[in-house]
Design a protein around this motif. Structure first.
Motif, PDB file in Angstrom:
ATOM      1  N   GLU A 186       0.827  -1.211   0.000  1.00 18.72           N
ATOM      2  CA  GLU A 186       0.000   0.000   0.000  1.00 18.72           C
ATOM      3  C   GLU A 186       0.859   1.258   0.000  1.00 18.72           C
ATOM      4  O   GLU A 186       0.559   2.230  -0.714  1.00 18.72           O
ATOM      5  N   ASN A 215     -11.795  13.977  -2.772  1.00 20.23           N
ATOM      6  CA  ASN A 215     -11.655  12.555  -2.474  1.00 20.23           C
ATOM      7  C   ASN A 215     -13.028  11.912  -2.588  1.00 20.23           C
ATOM      8  O   ASN A 215     -13.934  12.210  -1.808  1.00 20.23           O
ATOM      9  N   GLY A 259     -15.416   8.349  -3.171  1.00 17.24           N
ATOM     10  CA  GLY A 259     -15.537   6.899  -3.119  1.00 17.24           C
ATOM     11  C   GLY A 259     -16.702   6.444  -3.970  1.00 17.24           C
ATOM     12  O   GLY A 259     -17.796   7.007  -3.876  1.00 17.24           O
ATOM     13  N   ASN A 295      -9.010  12.354  -6.392  1.00 20.15           N
ATOM     14  CA  ASN A 295      -8.616  11.034  -5.906  1.00 20.15           C
ATOM     15  C   ASN A 295      -9.856  10.148  -5.824  1.00 20.15           C
ATOM     16  O   ASN A 295     -10.784  10.446  -5.069  1.00 20.15           O
ATOM     17  N   ARG A 342     -11.538   6.378  -5.071  1.00 21.06           N
ATOM     18  CA  ARG A 342     -11.371   5.072  -4.436  1.00 21.06           C
ATOM     19  C   ARG A 342     -12.564   4.201  -4.804  1.00 21.06           C
ATOM     20  O   ARG A 342     -13.715   4.587  -4.583  1.00 21.06           O
ATOM     21  N   ILE A 351     -14.425   1.218  -3.752  1.00 19.50           N
ATOM     22  CA  ILE A 351     -14.537   0.400  -2.550  1.00 19.50           C
ATOM     23  C   ILE A 351     -15.999   0.035  -2.312  1.00 19.50           C
ATOM     24  O   ILE A 351     -16.909   0.665  -2.860  1.00 19.50           O
ATOM     25  N   GLU A 365     -17.813   0.821   3.075  1.00 20.45           N
ATOM     26  CA  GLU A 365     -16.553   1.533   3.265  1.00 20.45           C
ATOM     27  C   GLU A 365     -16.656   2.965   2.746  1.00 20.45           C
ATOM     28  O   GLU A 365     -16.013   3.871   3.287  1.00 20.45           O
ATOM     29  N   GLY A 416     -16.007   6.164   5.076  1.00 14.44           N
ATOM     30  CA  GLY A 416     -15.034   7.154   4.625  1.00 14.44           C
ATOM     31  C   GLY A 416     -15.590   8.565   4.634  1.00 14.44           C
ATOM     32  O   GLY A 416     -14.892   9.519   4.994  1.00 14.44           O
ATOM     33  N   ARG A 458     -12.540  10.993   5.577  1.00 13.59           N
ATOM     34  CA  ARG A 458     -11.482  10.562   4.660  1.00 13.59           C
ATOM     35  C   ARG A 458     -11.924  10.782   3.210  1.00 13.59           C
ATOM     36  O   ARG A 458     -11.089  10.915   2.320  1.00 13.59           O
ATOM     37  N   LEU A 459     -13.232  10.770   2.987  1.00 15.40           N
ATOM     38  CA  LEU A 459     -13.800  11.036   1.672  1.00 15.40           C
ATOM     39  C   LEU A 459     -14.701  12.259   1.755  1.00 15.40           C
ATOM     40  O   LEU A 459     -15.428  12.438   2.740  1.00 15.40           O
TER      41      LEU A 459
END
Length: 284
Positions: free
Chosen positions: A20, A90, A92, A122, A124, A126, A130, A134, A139-140
């Motif tokens: 990672e 960010n 997801g 960015n 992700r 997932i 999740e 996030g 985080r997202l």
């Protein structure tokens, strides 16, 4: 060092974190030892018995999440002072939405990049749960998920109504059999292991589920073996249907719709990049 520690915890050890982080296990070990020396206590147990956090290590992980979230909030607030769009988005996304014909996500990302060439995007890919976590822990900034249940800490913005049907491949015995001669329980089926609404669960319970998949691509893999039937979104299956590699079974009977929404965190700080993207996503 805290960022490295966060990845180590979330990966469950040094070996997975090595991939990672794209740094050597030796470098990770040095960073962890240095961090423990600075903090004055051991964060984790590592060795032949496996990887586990100490009580202090768990607390430091929680504090690290808070710290990184605060840093992101600071960055977001600073970026709002710019007259031009700057910062990060960010996002997801649940798997295999790229083949949706409406292309709302893609078009909104294109418009955002045109308006703010310096914006860093960015993505992700997932699972839905999740994505929700996030967004909740910052985080997202935004997520795209099926609307299964409404979580109190999230705002929901409706985007898509996705249609799914029951499919078999051209190498399956049912491919050339008339629909009125098919008994579903006689055939192995792949069912999703992720959360579904009660209506969709009722449809899935009619199948002889002998295999599971964590995402729709996994379902497609097993359908294409010719050994399983399973539900797929029409937009994803279309490429194989058009090539004569797959067909829908009793499409009027075995089908369901899934609502997809964009989710954002309630009471989140003002974020010019997110607000610009969300406006174009919803209007698109």
């Amino acid at each position: 060092m805290l960022r490295i520690y966060k990845v180590v915890v979330e990966c469950g050890g040094f070996s997975a974190a090595e991939v990672e982080l794209n740094i050597s296990r030796a470098a990770i070990s040095i960073a962890m030892s240095d961090l423990e020396s600075r903090l004055g206590f051991r964060l984790c147990q590592r060795g032949r018995s496996g990887f586990s956090l100490t009580e202090e290590g768990q607390e430091i992980y929680n504090y690290t999440l808070q710290l990184l979230s605060s840093i992101e909030d600071f960055r977001t607030q600073v970026n709002t002072l710019h007259t031009q769009l700057k910062g990060e988005l960010n996002i997801g996304i649940t798997d295999n939405l790229v083949t949706l014909p409406e292309m709302k996500i893609t078009n909104a990302l294109a418009q955002l990049k045109q308006l703010g060439p310096e914006v860093i995007i960015n993505i992700r890919m997932i699972p839905p749960n999740e994505v929700e976590l996030g967004v909740l822990d910052n985080r997202l900034h935004i997520g795209i998920v099926p609307t299964i249940r409404a979580l109190s800490g999230l705002n929901y913005h409706s985007l898509y109504l996705e249609h799914s049907q029951l499919y078999c491949s051209d190498s399956h015995p049912l491919f050339n059999r008339p629909d009125d001669q098919i008994e579903l329980q006689e055939w192995d089926a792949v069912v999703p292991s992720y959360a579904q609404t009660a209506v969709i669960k009722a449809q899935l319970q009619q199948l002889n589920g002998t295999a599971t998949a964590t995402d729709r691509e996994g379902v497609a893999f097993l359908i294409m073996t010719g050994q399983y039937i399973g539900y797929l979104p029409d937009h994803l299956a279309q490429q194989w249907v058009a090539a004569g590699r797959m067909r829908a079974i009793s499409p009027d009977q075995y089908q369901y719709d899934t609502q997809f929404s964009a989710i954002t965190r309630k009471e989140a700080r003002p974020n010019q990049v997110l607000e610009t993207y969300l406006e174009r996503l919803i209007s698109g």
